[in-house]
Design a protein around this motif. Structure first.
Motif, PDB file in Angstrom:
ATOM      1  N   LEU A 116      43.768   3.372 -73.325  1.00 30.80           N
ATOM      2  CA  LEU A 116      44.102   3.756 -74.699  1.00 30.80           C
ATOM      3  C   LEU A 116      43.195   3.090 -75.732  1.00 30.80           C
ATOM      4  O   LEU A 116      43.604   2.863 -76.870  1.00 30.80           O
ATOM      5  CB  LEU A 116      45.570   3.418 -75.004  1.00 30.80           C
ATOM      6  N   SER A 117      41.977   2.791 -75.343  1.00 30.29           N
ATOM      7  CA  SER A 117      41.042   2.201 -76.303  1.00 30.29           C
ATOM      8  C   SER A 117      40.864   3.125 -77.504  1.00 30.29           C
ATOM      9  O   SER A 117      40.651   4.334 -77.351  1.00 30.29           O
ATOM     10  CB  SER A 117      39.689   1.960 -75.629  1.00 30.29           C
ATOM     11  N   GLN A 118      40.953   2.562 -78.708  1.00 32.33           N
ATOM     12  CA  GLN A 118      40.880   3.366 -79.923  1.00 32.33           C
ATOM     13  C   GLN A 118      40.579   2.459 -81.113  1.00 32.33           C
ATOM     14  O   GLN A 118      41.101   1.363 -81.222  1.00 32.33           O
ATOM     15  CB  GLN A 118      42.210   4.086 -80.161  1.00 32.33           C
ATOM     16  N   ASP A 119      39.733   2.946 -82.016  1.00 33.21           N
ATOM     17  CA  ASP A 119      39.450   2.234 -83.258  1.00 33.21           C
ATOM     18  C   ASP A 119      40.594   2.466 -84.247  1.00 33.21           C
ATOM     19  O   ASP A 119      41.394   3.389 -84.086  1.00 33.21           O
ATOM     20  CB  ASP A 119      38.128   2.730 -83.853  1.00 33.21           C
ATOM     21  N   ALA A 120      40.661   1.661 -85.286  1.00 38.22           N
ATOM     22  CA  ALA A 120      41.717   1.775 -86.302  1.00 38.22           C
ATOM     23  C   ALA A 120      41.318   2.799 -87.355  1.00 38.22           C
ATOM     24  O   ALA A 120      41.204   2.507 -88.546  1.00 38.22           O
ATOM     25  CB  ALA A 120      41.987   0.418 -86.931  1.00 38.22           C
ATOM     26  N   VAL A 121      41.107   4.034 -86.911  1.00 37.35           N
ATOM     27  CA  VAL A 121      40.704   5.135 -87.782  1.00 37.35           C
ATOM     28  C   VAL A 121      41.575   6.352 -87.471  1.00 37.35           C
ATOM     29  O   VAL A 121      42.101   6.473 -86.355  1.00 37.35           O
ATOM     30  CB  VAL A 121      39.212   5.485 -87.589  1.00 37.35           C
ATOM     31  N   PRO A 122      41.726   7.298 -88.413  1.00 38.31           N
ATOM     32  CA  PRO A 122      42.655   8.414 -88.216  1.00 38.31           C
ATOM     33  C   PRO A 122      42.069   9.601 -87.442  1.00 38.31           C
ATOM     34  O   PRO A 122      42.442  10.748 -87.684  1.00 38.31           O
ATOM     35  CB  PRO A 122      43.019   8.804 -89.643  1.00 38.31           C
ATOM     36  N   PHE A 123      41.159   9.334 -86.542  1.00 36.33           N
ATOM     37  CA  PHE A 123      40.614  10.366 -85.662  1.00 36.33           C
ATOM     38  C   PHE A 123      40.266   9.695 -84.336  1.00 36.33           C
ATOM     39  O   PHE A 123      40.135   8.462 -84.272  1.00 36.33           O
ATOM     40  CB  PHE A 123      39.374  11.025 -86.282  1.00 36.33           C
ATOM     41  N   ARG A 124      40.139  10.472 -83.284  1.00 39.73           N
ATOM     42  CA  ARG A 124      39.897   9.893 -81.958  1.00 39.73           C
ATOM     43  C   ARG A 124      38.539   9.227 -81.943  1.00 39.73           C
ATOM     44  O   ARG A 124      37.493   9.864 -82.152  1.00 39.73           O
ATOM     45  CB  ARG A 124      39.963  10.976 -80.881  1.00 39.73           C
ATOM     46  N   SER A 125      38.532   7.927 -81.687  1.00 40.81           N
ATOM     47  CA  SER A 125      37.302   7.142 -81.648  1.00 40.81           C
ATOM     48  C   SER A 125      37.489   6.010 -80.648  1.00 40.81           C
ATOM     49  O   SER A 125      38.086   4.973 -80.959  1.00 40.81           O
ATOM     50  CB  SER A 125      36.966   6.574 -83.038  1.00 40.81           C
ATOM     51  N   VAL A 126      36.993   6.243 -79.427  1.00 40.04           N
ATOM     52  CA  VAL A 126      37.159   5.276 -78.345  1.00 40.04           C
ATOM     53  C   VAL A 126      36.202   4.104 -78.549  1.00 40.04           C
ATOM     54  O   VAL A 126      35.004   4.296 -78.783  1.00 40.04           O
ATOM     55  CB  VAL A 126      36.892   5.942 -76.981  1.00 40.04           C
ATOM     56  N   LEU A 127      36.725   2.890 -78.453  1.00 39.78           N
ATOM     57  CA  LEU A 127      35.882   1.702 -78.588  1.00 39.78           C
ATOM     58  C   LEU A 127      35.206   1.346 -77.266  1.00 39.78           C
ATOM     59  O   LEU A 127      34.037   0.978 -77.235  1.00 39.78           O
ATOM     60  CB  LEU A 127      36.724   0.512 -79.076  1.00 39.78           C
ATOM     61  N   VAL A 128      35.964   1.442 -76.167  1.00 39.97           N
ATOM     62  CA  VAL A 128      35.448   1.127 -74.834  1.00 39.97           C
ATOM     63  C   VAL A 128      35.897   2.233 -73.887  1.00 39.97           C
ATOM     64  O   VAL A 128      37.102   2.472 -73.742  1.00 39.97           O
ATOM     65  CB  VAL A 128      35.978  -0.238 -74.336  1.00 39.97           C
ATOM     66  N   ALA A 361      47.906  15.134 -89.175  1.00 44.72           N
ATOM     67  CA  ALA A 361      47.190  16.384 -88.880  1.00 44.72           C
ATOM     68  C   ALA A 361      46.775  16.461 -87.410  1.00 44.72           C
ATOM     69  O   ALA A 361      46.491  17.548 -86.898  1.00 44.72           O
ATOM     70  CB  ALA A 361      45.965  16.509 -89.782  1.00 44.72           C
ATOM     71  N   THR A 362      46.758  15.313 -86.717  1.00 42.83           N
ATOM     72  CA  THR A 362      46.364  15.288 -85.298  1.00 42.83           C
ATOM     73  C   THR A 362      47.555  15.322 -84.352  1.00 42.83           C
ATOM     74  O   THR A 362      47.371  15.415 -83.141  1.00 42.83           O
ATOM     75  CB  THR A 362      45.547  14.021 -84.985  1.00 42.83           C
ATOM     76  N   LEU A 363      48.760  15.236 -84.883  1.00 46.43           N
ATOM     77  CA  LEU A 363      49.944  15.174 -84.035  1.00 46.43           C
ATOM     78  C   LEU A 363      50.295  16.556 -83.485  1.00 46.43           C
ATOM     79  O   LEU A 363      50.256  17.547 -84.204  1.00 46.43           O
ATOM     80  CB  LEU A 363      51.136  14.616 -84.815  1.00 46.43           C
ATOM     81  N   ASN A 364      50.685  16.592 -82.245  1.00 50.04           N
ATOM     82  CA  ASN A 364      51.023  17.858 -81.592  1.00 50.04           C
ATOM     83  C   ASN A 364      52.502  18.174 -81.798  1.00 50.04           C
ATOM     84  O   ASN A 364      53.302  18.257 -80.863  1.00 50.04           O
ATOM     85  CB  ASN A 364      50.694  17.782 -80.100  1.00 50.04           C
ATOM     86  N   VAL A 365      52.892  18.323 -83.068  1.00 47.73           N
ATOM     87  CA  VAL A 365      54.274  18.660 -83.417  1.00 47.73           C
ATOM     88  C   VAL A 365      54.237  19.784 -84.446  1.00 47.73           C
ATOM     89  O   VAL A 365      53.358  19.826 -85.309  1.00 47.73           O
ATOM     90  CB  VAL A 365      55.031  17.437 -83.987  1.00 47.73           C
ATOM     91  N   PRO A 366      55.179  20.722 -84.380  1.00 47.70           N
ATOM     92  CA  PRO A 366      55.162  21.866 -85.309  1.00 47.70           C
ATOM     93  C   PRO A 366      55.277  21.451 -86.771  1.00 47.70           C
ATOM     94  O   PRO A 366      54.588  21.987 -87.631  1.00 47.70           O
ATOM     95  CB  PRO A 366      56.391  22.683 -84.873  1.00 47.70           C
ATOM     96  N   LYS A 367      56.176  20.503 -87.035  1.00 49.62           N
ATOM     97  CA  LYS A 367      56.396  20.075 -88.410  1.00 49.62           C
ATOM     98  C   LYS A 367      56.643  18.568 -88.427  1.00 49.62           C
ATOM     99  O   LYS A 367      57.757  18.109 -88.183  1.00 49.62           O
ATOM    100  CB  LYS A 367      57.585  20.818 -89.027  1.00 49.62           C
ATOM    101  N   PRO A 368      55.619  17.758 -88.722  1.00 53.43           N
ATOM    102  CA  PRO A 368      55.803  16.307 -88.756  1.00 53.43           C
ATOM    103  C   PRO A 368      56.829  15.911 -89.812  1.00 53.43           C
ATOM    104  O   PRO A 368      56.991  16.592 -90.822  1.00 53.43           O
ATOM    105  CB  PRO A 368      54.409  15.782 -89.129  1.00 53.43           C
TER     106      PRO A 368
END
Length: 490
Positions: A116-128, A361-368
């Motif tokens: 689950l490596s991820q940067d602290a940004v609101p889009f998918r950005s793998v650190l490692v 906007a990235t969540l896979n839900v019909p209505k957040p």
């Protein structure tokens, strides 16, 4: 007439005295609360830095050497006596501040999740690539508990109050069930009440139940051979895994509807033209009733034995975790809910609002859900959630209470990159401080109000209803190799 007037005057004076005393108590209470809240707010940047440091060095269960040391060092510097490596787990600790009085325990977690490596940004950005990440917010979990405990210690000192604080550094919540071994070792035996929390996408202090779980590896051993040139000589360990999975999947029709069964093949062989002589499947079995879990686990083992028999292979079962569901305590939960309501929720600034909108906007839900959910405190209720936690075992030996706070953008699920992103920035830190304040205030209430502890213990005994706790793990040693071996088979 004179006597009547004198009697009336005495009644009036008594009422005034009572009102004055109540007012004085309320004023003292407000002063205590103010001390705790202001102390935490003054150190918010310091604790955010600690949480970020753990976030930047995500360590898997039983391998959290840097994270556990960081938290233990912070407690030691604040005046706690720290014992490392308790219950035969190198990354566990117990930090104690002993001033007599009631003993209040806190649970700290700090392990991360694989992949689950991820940067602290609101889009998918793998650190490692393939790296770890704090997808369950345990970098915040452990830090908030340390912050809460240190603040309570300073409040105890400032007011010369008799109380003892114990902070339990608990490794490997994500699969290794570190708390179970600490319970088995008797580390909670003298504790009056235990406080903990967990990151989430909203603020609540419900009295909760959850599912008990058994988890382990089924390792099959066969005979290798050329898959085309001499297939008759081979005995496929992967065939055995697939046969086992097929039987367990058929078993799903014949278990209670509240059951949950999950599996993943962690090793299925190395090449298609080589008959696999070794294959591994990991299983988790859950149900709200711990006895039902034990029975289902035995049925899964029978499926494994049948699969081994039918494929002429051999199977070994390695249990890595067995944990109870949560035993709720409404006495404590209502007290914590009161304090959470006093503290309030998480309010976003403009930058955080922009981050949150992009995450949703990235969540896979019909209505957040509305982002204002982070500001709200949910109404108190008795709830059940179908996941599991090793806090369950603690709750069966001592009255235990917890809460959740909005460290994630509303609508975010645990164990996702979106959770990792929020855990490493200000939204996560704000939720963490809500938790720290609420836990510290609840700890203060337990220390100041012996009746609250007494009532919590009475409810605890009632809910146990004579059940004698016995760990599901038996006498097995902590699976310190759990995540190391998992990495190898991947």
């Amino acid at each position: 007439m004179y006597n009547t007037n004198l009697s009336t005057m005495k009644k009036i004076l008594f009422i005034l005295f009572v009102l004055f005393s109540i007012g004085k108590l309320h004023a003292q209470e407000a002063n205590h609360d103010s001390f705790i809240v202001k102390n935490l707010e003054a150190k918010e940047a310091q604790y955010a830095k600690i949480a970020r440091e753990i976030w930047e060095n995500p360590e898997l269960g039983y391998l959290e050497f840097t994270s556990s040391k960081l938290l233990a060092d912070e407690l030691r510097a604040a005046g706690f006596t720290v014992q490392m490596g308790v219950a035969d787990m190198p990354t566990s600790f117990v930090a104690t501040y002993d001033r007599g009085g009631p003993v209040i325990g806190f649970l700290a977690e700090y392990d991360a999740l694989p992949g689950l490596s991820q940067d602290a940004v609101p889009f998918r950005s793998v650190l490692v690539d393939g790296g770890n990440g704090h997808g369950c917010g345990h970098n915040l979990f452990g830090t908030a508990v340390v912050a809460s405990a240190i603040t309570l210690k300073e409040w105890i000192d400032a007011n010369q109050i008799k109380a003892t604080l114990k902070i339990f550094g608990t490794p490997a919540e994500e699969g290794g069930a570190g708390k179970v071994y600490m319970v088995r070792a008797g580390l909670f035996d003298q504790v009056d009440a235990v406080i903990n929390w967990h990151p989430g996408d909203r603020n609540s202090a419900d009295a909760s139940t959850c599912t008990a779980v058994m988890q382990g590896y089924f390792k099959f051993y066969g005979q290798t051979s050329h898959a085309a040139g001499a297939p008759e000589r081979g005995r496929s360990a992967l065939d055995a895994v697939e046969a086992m999975n097929m039987m367990v999947n058929m078993m799903r029709e014949h278990v209670d509807q509240e059951s949950r069964i999950h599996y993943v093949i962690t090793n299925g062989g190395l090449a298609a033209n080589v008959v696999p002589d070794y294959a591994v499947v990991e299983y988790m079995v859950r149900h709200p009733d711990v006895m039902e879990v034990k029975q289902m686990w035995e049925r899964v083992k029978l499926a494994a034995e049948g699969a081994a028999m039918g494929t002429e292979t051999r199977v070994e079962v390695e249990v890595v975790a067995g944990i109870y569901g949560l035993l709720p305590n409404e006495t404590l939960a209502q007290a914590m809910h009161k304090n959470l309501t006093l503290v309030g929720g998480v309010h976003y600034d403009a930058e955080e609002l922009d981050f949150a909108e992009k995450i949703q906007a990235t969540l896979n839900v019909p209505k957040p859900p509305a982002l204002t959910l982070a500001q709200e405190v949910q109404p108190y209720r008795l709830t059940h959630f179908p996941a599991s936690t090793d806090v369950g075992d603690v709750s069966y030996v001592v009255p235990t209470v917890g809460l959740r706070t909005a460290t994630w953008v509303p609508g975010t699920a645990a164990h996702t990159w979106q959770a990792v992103a929020a855990d490493g920035m200000s939204i996560g830190y704000k939720g963490m401080m809500v938790a720290a304040k609420t836990m510290a205030l609840t700890g203060k209430d337990l220390i100041m109000n012996p009746l609250l502890i007494r009532e919590a213990k009475q409810e605890f005994e009632t809910r146990l209803d004579g059940l004698e706790y016995a760990p599901l793990i038996g006498d097995m040693a902590p699976p310190l190799h759990f995540r190391k071996d998992q990495n190898k088979v991947r």
